[in-house]
Design a protein around this motif. Structure first.
Motif, short mmCIF file in Angstrom:
data_model
loop_
_atom_site.label_atom_id
_atom_site.label_comp_id
_atom_site.label_asym_id
_atom_site.label_seq_id
_atom_site.Cartn_x
_atom_site.Cartn_y
_atom_site.Cartn_z
N LEU A 167 25.54 43.34 6.39
CA LEU A 167 26.01 43.03 7.74
C LEU A 167 24.92 43.34 8.76
O LEU A 167 24.55 42.49 9.58
N PHE A 168 24.38 44.56 8.69
CA PHE A 168 23.45 44.98 9.75
C PHE A 168 22.06 44.42 9.58
O PHE A 168 21.26 44.45 10.52
N SER A 169 21.72 43.92 8.39
CA SER A 169 20.39 43.32 8.29
C SER A 169 20.45 41.82 8.55
O SER A 169 19.47 41.12 8.38
N GLY A 170 21.60 41.31 8.97
CA GLY A 170 21.64 39.94 9.48
C GLY A 170 21.84 38.86 8.43
O GLY A 170 21.39 37.74 8.61
N PHE A 171 22.52 39.19 7.33
CA PHE A 171 22.93 38.14 6.40
C PHE A 171 23.96 37.25 7.08
O PHE A 171 24.71 37.72 7.93
N GLU A 172 24.01 35.98 6.69
CA GLU A 172 25.05 35.11 7.21
C GLU A 172 26.40 35.73 6.88
O GLU A 172 26.61 36.24 5.77
N ARG A 221 23.31 27.92 12.74
CA ARG A 221 24.51 28.16 13.52
C ARG A 221 25.55 29.06 12.85
O ARG A 221 26.54 29.39 13.46
N HIS A 222 25.33 29.40 11.57
CA HIS A 222 26.31 30.31 10.95
C HIS A 222 26.24 31.67 11.65
O HIS A 222 25.17 32.10 12.05
N VAL A 223 27.39 32.32 11.77
CA VAL A 223 27.42 33.62 12.45
C VAL A 223 26.66 34.64 11.62
O VAL A 223 26.83 34.71 10.41
N SER A 224 25.83 35.45 12.28
CA SER A 224 25.23 36.60 11.61
C SER A 224 24.89 37.63 12.69
O SER A 224 24.68 37.28 13.83
N VAL A 225 24.91 38.90 12.28
CA VAL A 225 24.58 39.96 13.23
C VAL A 225 23.08 40.20 13.12
O VAL A 225 22.62 41.07 12.39
N ASP A 226 22.31 39.40 13.84
CA ASP A 226 20.86 39.41 13.61
C ASP A 226 20.11 40.24 14.66
O ASP A 226 18.96 39.97 14.97
N LEU A 227 20.80 41.28 15.18
CA LEU A 227 20.18 42.07 16.25
C LEU A 227 18.89 42.75 15.81
O LEU A 227 17.96 42.87 16.60
N VAL A 228 18.82 43.18 14.54
CA VAL A 228 17.61 43.89 14.11
C VAL A 228 16.41 42.96 14.01
O VAL A 228 15.28 43.41 14.14
#
Lengths: 428, 177
Positions: free
Chosen positions: A13-18, B75-82
């Motif tokens: 989750l936190f490393s930005g996987f889809e 466009r897929h959702v991801s938490v890409d803050l890092v």
């Protein structure tokens, strides 16, 4: 073992996987670790079964209609007519931002779409009449939340599908809560106007041109078709959604002539992509939900809560805290898909009304849209208004507080949520 | 070779988005037609009972048709803050890990979808009201995950990567919603 899987999930989750991988990979690992006897094809079956449902069809239909109106002339006309309505009021641009968002909410079920459609129209007048930059940004981002409550609302459709609660009841309750939330924002604007001594009477919309009036009339035909159709029993929510697309094509295509065939195809393609985004989450989330039920997780939560002597009040407080934290880090759609299957049976066991619980969840989803670090509306506003994310986050803070106050009322005064559905549809 | 692959990806993307869009339009039109028929010719409404099932099949297909393309355009959702806080080297490592995991998962999901498709085809099951073979439904995730796996490969090989070069296209419009 379960901790290892949870650790992997958090790391992904936190490393930005889809997000569909963040749901799918743990889903597979759980099946292998705990349900090894289960044929793996069942996972595919659950995945497809999770989206093969007629209630869910309403989601692409409503998105399709909203895209046409946002990309056509209606969104702009609604914004301008809201501004015209409040042009003689001190700080009228602030009230107009709330009213315009609420009006567009009756056409659109998505908060990011509302920010994208109205942000650029609403922002400059706010600054001109003397609202601070952070306040203006916070207001635009937060006022759009009403789209998630006022019907048509995509998050309420998802809740209804997850819990088998009647969509028409949820829509009626959402209308009430959406108006309450909008009024809360209006009060907050009023306080800001007094505090800053804003006396600018708007420089916009000096004369409301006929075009704006007729445009607004056409736009308001949409909620009449949707709500009128559903509550008079002419059609289901999904049918109303399909009819709303026809209505949007008629208004933008024939009345305003803003819709060419090429543009129509583009909007259909965009809708397909937006649908894929949400439905991949729903599909893979269904696999997780399946294991939640197999593992009897809700029963474990109920037993735990009873063991510590927790009542419904404490449970609802826990629900709110869990959603608040989850909403900071994951998108609201995923938060619902994962949390509702676990929490809803617990709510029912405490005798909480499903519609009331839906409003608690719905408002939490709204808050999730605007809470940093991962609030979808913040990013959409940053990109449509071309402002740094940090600036918007600073502006959103006070509005989160307003939201939490409203949430406290909704949570502990169930009547606010259940009054309207009971009035329209009778006791359920 | 890279150019040919890129050209194939373009063609595939155009195919996917046009077919998905036509399914979107068709299911909306059918569903609206259903309402109109019921209002004008209520006695004939039962003859249109297949519309509900047809629309759901189209929805499932539209979702999986667009899934790969959605990945390609980021466009897929991801938490890409890092991602914004990573140096170029660590970003490359993390991106590659994501792509490998995504590729393996998608190939696996496609494989299981194929097995289910073949199994259902073997039973000869027919859908209740539409009367088409039921395996058509499960062929959608098979196609979808193959397409997603292909997009992860494109990213891994750095042919197409929306994380590095955001996609701008007319059909996407300017809105992000």
């Amino acid at each position: 073992m379960i901790w290892l899987i949870l650790g992997i999930t958090a790391a992904m989750l936190f490393s930005g996987f889809e997000m569909f991988l963040v749901l799918g990979v743990p889903g597979y690992l759980i099946s292998q670790a705990f349900f090894a006897g289960l044929p793996t094809t069942v996972l595919v079956q659950k995945m497809v079964g999770g989206i093969n449902h007629d209630i869910l069809l309403a989601i692409p239909f409503f998105m399709f209609a909203a895209e046409m109106m946002a990309g056509g002339r209606l969104a702009g006309l609604l914004g301008r007519s809201a501004q015209a309505c409040f042009r003689r009021v001190r700080g009228g641009s602030g009230y107009a931002a709330v009213a315009g968002s609420m009006a567009f909410s009756a056409v659109s079920g998505s908060a990011p779409a509302t920010v994208a459609a109205l942000g650029r129209i609403m922002y400059p007048p706010l600054i001109q009449s003397g609202f601070s930059n952070p306040f203006s940004l916070g207001l635009i981002v937060s006022a759009a939340e009403t789209a998630l409550l006022i019907p048509p609302s995509i998050s309420l459709i998802i809740y209804g599908w997850l819990t088998e609660t009647s969509i028409s009841r949820l829509f009626a309750a959402g209308l009430a809560i959406g108006v309450v939330l909008g009024l809360a924002f209006a009060v907050f604007v009023f306080v800001e106007v007094k505090r800053r001594g804003i006396d600018a009477v708007a420089t916009f919309g000096k004369d409301a041109p006929r075009q704006v009036v007729t445009g607004t009339a056409w736009a308001l035909g949409m909620p009449v078709v949707i709500l009128g159709g559903i509550y008079s029993g002419i059609f289901t929510a999904t049918e109303a959604a399909a009819v709303s697309v026809v209505y949007a094509v008629f208004v933008e295509g024939i009345v305003f002539r803003t819709l060419s065939l090429r543009k129509f195809m583009w909007i259909a393609q965009r809708t397909a992509v937006m649908t894929a985004v949400i439905f991949m989450l729903l599909a893979l989330g269904s696999v997780i939900a399946y294991f939640v039920i197999l593992a009897q997780l809700p029963q474990a939560v109920i037993a735990l809560l009873h063991a510590v002597g927790a009542g419904p009040l404490l449970f609802l407080l826990i629900v709110n805290i869990v959603f608040l934290i989850a909403g900071m880090f994951i998108d609201p759609g995923t938060a619902q898909v994962i949390l509702v299957p676990v929490l809803f049976p617990v709510a029912v066991s405490f005798g909480i009304d499903p519609v009331h619980f839906g409003m608690v969840v719905g408002l939490n989803v709204c808050i999730a849209m605007i809470t940093p670090p991962f609030g979808l509306d913040i990013f959409v506003a940053a990109s449509t208004l071309n402002k740094p994310v940090v600036e918007i986050i600073r502006g959103v803070g006070p509005f989160v507080t307003v939201n939490l106050i409203v949430l406290a009322f909704i949570t502990y005064v169930p009547g606010i949520a259940t009054f309207l559905p009971k009035l329209i549809l009778g006791p359920g | 070779m890279r150019q040919q692959i890129a050209r194939f990806a373009d063609a595939l993307g155009v195919f996917e988005r046009y077919v998905a869009a036509i399914l979107m339009i068709a299911m909306t039109a059918l569903y609206a037609l259903n309402v109109i028929v019921r209002m004008i010719l209520p006695t004939h409404a039962s003859e249109f009972a297949w519309i509900d099932e047809a629309s759901r099949y189209m929805l499932v297909w539209a979702v999986f048709l667009a899934a790969g393309l959605t990945l390609e355009i980021g466009r897929h959702v991801s938490v890409d803050l890092v991602h914004a806080h990573l140096g170029p080297r660590s970003a490359r490592v993390l991106f590659s890990i994501i792509d490998v995991v995504g590729f393996v998962f998608s190939v696996g999901a496609a494989w299981y979808s194929l097995q289910l498709t073949l199994f259902v085809a073997g039973t000869g099951q027919i859908s209740p009201t539409l009367g088409v073979p039921a395996y058509i439904l499960y062929a959608a995730p098979f196609f979808g995950f193959i397409s997603v796996a292909f997009r992860y490969l494109l990213r891994l090989a750095n042919v197409r990567d929306a994380r590095r070069t955001p996609v701008q296209a007319g059909w996407l419009g300017s809105g992000l919603a």
